[in-house]
Write a protein that holds these residues in place. Sequence first.
Motif, PDB file in Angstrom:
ATOM      1  N   SER A  56       0.839  -1.201   0.000  1.00 10.52           N
ATOM      2  CA  SER A  56       0.000   0.000   0.000  1.00 10.52           C
ATOM      3  C   SER A  56       0.868   1.243   0.000  1.00 10.52           C
ATOM      4  O   SER A  56       0.581   2.224  -0.696  1.00 10.52           O
ATOM      5  N   PHE A  57       1.953   1.192   0.769  1.00  8.81           N
ATOM      6  CA  PHE A  57       2.835   2.347   0.855  1.00  8.81           C
ATOM      7  C   PHE A  57       3.477   2.635  -0.506  1.00  8.81           C
ATOM      8  O   PHE A  57       3.578   3.776  -0.938  1.00  8.81           O
ATOM      9  N   SER A  78       4.336   8.400   7.644  1.00  8.81           N
ATOM     10  CA  SER A  78       3.191   7.850   6.931  1.00  8.81           C
ATOM     11  C   SER A  78       3.252   6.324   6.887  1.00  8.81           C
ATOM     12  O   SER A  78       2.230   5.655   7.006  1.00  8.81           O
ATOM     13  N   PHE A  79       4.447   5.793   6.723  1.00  9.24           N
ATOM     14  CA  PHE A  79       4.572   4.337   6.683  1.00  9.24           C
ATOM     15  C   PHE A  79       4.195   3.738   8.031  1.00  9.24           C
ATOM     16  O   PHE A  79       3.483   2.734   8.109  1.00  9.24           O
ATOM     17  N   ILE A  80       4.660   4.383   9.106  1.00  7.59           N
ATOM     18  CA  ILE A  80       4.329   3.888  10.438  1.00  7.59           C
ATOM     19  C   ILE A  80       2.819   3.956  10.667  1.00  7.59           C
ATOM     20  O   ILE A  80       2.211   3.028  11.196  1.00  7.59           O
ATOM     21  N   SER A  81       2.231   5.042  10.210  1.00  9.57           N
ATOM     22  CA  SER A  81       0.789   5.159  10.391  1.00  9.57           C
ATOM     23  C   SER A  81       0.055   4.147   9.508  1.00  9.57           C
ATOM     24  O   SER A  81      -1.004   3.627   9.874  1.00  9.57           O
ATOM     25  N   MET A  82       0.665   3.808   8.378  1.00  9.97           N
ATOM     26  CA  MET A  82       0.101   2.785   7.493  1.00  9.97           C
ATOM     27  C   MET A  82       0.051   1.422   8.195  1.00  9.97           C
ATOM     28  O   MET A  82      -0.930   0.689   8.083  1.00  9.97           O
ATOM     29  N   ILE A  83       1.114   1.082   8.918  1.00 12.45           N
ATOM     30  CA  ILE A  83       1.152  -0.177   9.665  1.00 12.45           C
ATOM     31  C   ILE A  83      -0.071  -0.276  10.583  1.00 12.45           C
ATOM     32  O   ILE A  83      -0.754  -1.302  10.636  1.00 12.45           O
ATOM     33  N   THR A 110      10.602   3.169  13.843  1.00 12.78           N
ATOM     34  CA  THR A 110      11.069   4.480  14.308  1.00 12.78           C
ATOM     35  C   THR A 110      12.588   4.504  14.390  1.00 12.78           C
ATOM     36  O   THR A 110      13.220   5.505  14.042  1.00 12.78           O
ATOM     37  N   TRP A 111      13.152   3.391  14.842  1.00  6.41           N
ATOM     38  CA  TRP A 111      14.631   3.298  14.867  1.00  6.41           C
ATOM     39  C   TRP A 111      15.195   3.437  13.461  1.00  6.41           C
ATOM     40  O   TRP A 111      16.113   4.200  13.210  1.00  6.41           O
ATOM     41  N   VAL A 131       2.449  -6.226  19.730  1.00 10.39           N
ATOM     42  CA  VAL A 131       3.135  -6.547  18.468  1.00 10.39           C
ATOM     43  C   VAL A 131       3.180  -5.312  17.553  1.00 10.39           C
ATOM     44  O   VAL A 131       4.204  -5.001  16.949  1.00 10.39           O
ATOM     45  N   TYR A 132       2.048  -4.595  17.483  1.00  9.72           N
ATOM     46  CA  TYR A 132       2.073  -3.334  16.713  1.00  9.72           C
ATOM     47  C   TYR A 132       3.149  -2.404  17.253  1.00  9.72           C
ATOM     48  O   TYR A 132       3.885  -1.765  16.508  1.00  9.72           O
TER      49      TYR A 132
END
Lengths: 247, 223
Positions: B31-32, B154-159, B206-207, B197-198
């Motif tokens: 999706s990303f 955005s990718f983190i929020s996508m997860i 983030t790292w 897990v999320y």
Amino acid sequence: MIDVQNVTKSFGSFGALRGVSLHVDKGDVVAILGPSGSGKTTLLRCINYLEIADSGTMTFDGESFDMHSISKKDISRLRRKTAFVFQNYNLFLNKTVLQNVTEGLIIARKVPKEAAEKKAIAALEKVGMADRLDSFPSQLSGGQQQRVAIARALAADPEIIYFDEPTSALDPELIGEVLSVMRDLAKEGMTMLVVTHEMNFARNVSNKVIFMENGQVIESADSKTFFENPKEERTKLFIQTIQSGRE
Amino acid sequence: MNEKLLQLLIDSFWKILIAGIRVTIPLAMLSFLFALVIAVLVAVIQYANIKVLRPFIRFYIWIIRGTPLLVQLYVVFYGLPSIGIVLPAFPSAVFCLAVNEGAYMAESMRAALEAVPKGQLEAGYCVGMSYWQIMRRIILPQAFRTAFPSLSNSFISMIKSTSMASTITVTEMLRQTQIINGRVYQSFALYMEVGLVYLIFCTVLTWLQSYGEKKLSAYGGTR
Ligand SMILES: Nc1ncnc2c1ncn2[C@@H]1O[C@H](COP(=O)(O)OP(=O)(O)OP(=O)(O)O)[C@@H](O)[C@H]1O
Ligand SMILES: [Mg+2]
């Protein structure tokens, strides 16, 4: 080599260029002088089509163009014969020194990579920057960036290089290194059109001077005559102010 | 905590993690990727001021901003079949997540494009490059660098958003947890566990993000 007639350019109702003409022969070093806001930058930008003039004609190597209605194709053809050095360098920030010089050769002129690099290194040697090939612009001083910008201009073997106040953004102690590169170019016979506030350069390096004010050419002469025997009152005043400001 | 619950948590942890690796991550990555393509296209169209396409862009952003992702998922998965368009659950989720996040990422990309100094384009013209050559080789790379932090956000929020796909039968981590819970009725423990897990996924990302930012700034300066 280049002849420009009656260029006009307005921004809104303000006439930045009001019928400017100039002539540059091969091997000329022409200095454009004039107070701030007189239209020097605008003139240079119109000549290289970064700005489209409202009217005017240009003859370049015997070929004539209407400066207002010139086609994109002709613009890019003309740009291949010219180079531009900006006041604030405008090096490609995401490219190294070497890439800055090869980029236009490889991408625009389709020069093979190796040939382009050879050419670029030769140009960088000329400006004394060949030891910084892999540096990024942000790691260089202003003077170094401007020298790379000059190498970028040189690398394409232009018929003429336009300079817009190439030393104005520099700290005083860095001006010398850039001017000396330009002096060398002049000695080698490079054709240059230089907007500058450096009177020494205008007097000693350039062979012609154009003095502008309010979007018009006030006086245009060979540099010896310009400084020693100016015709116009306004020019005399300008030279006086410059000299008194310095002494 | 009794031993049976502990064992349940351990067993389910692997099941959830596997659903995460097999479904959540690919769903988010795919999706990303599509969202990125959409974002770049939309941002470049706006930046280059391609007038004929602008109304479409405005319409797209208007729709996406003004409607919930959950409703978009329902429309695509449950709604479209009634007008004859049947998409399986996973592609439906990819489509909605990409189209949704793409609209937001386009805004970051556009801001990043506009932050590239105007002189870069002019310098490109003066060495003979065309607009699209300059765009591809000079302006977009610089914009990507500027947009990197917000794109990785955005990718983190996508997860996290992939959990919504559970509502249209995609067996990602949350739905996997629901399935397990349907047998054992340990809502508190299991939902806490999937949350954990999320959290692990997002922490690792983030790292990676701050590592990436350091790597990018190694070229010197703030760009
Ligand atoms: N894009 C623009 N929009 C509006 N006005 C402009 C624009 N560019 C230049 N001008 C105006 O045109 C006039 C001439 O500007 P120009 O930059 O050519 O002067 P200059 O001689 O180069 O001055 P300086 O020595 O300060 O660089 C100025 O009054 C300036 O405000
Ligand atoms: Mg100027």
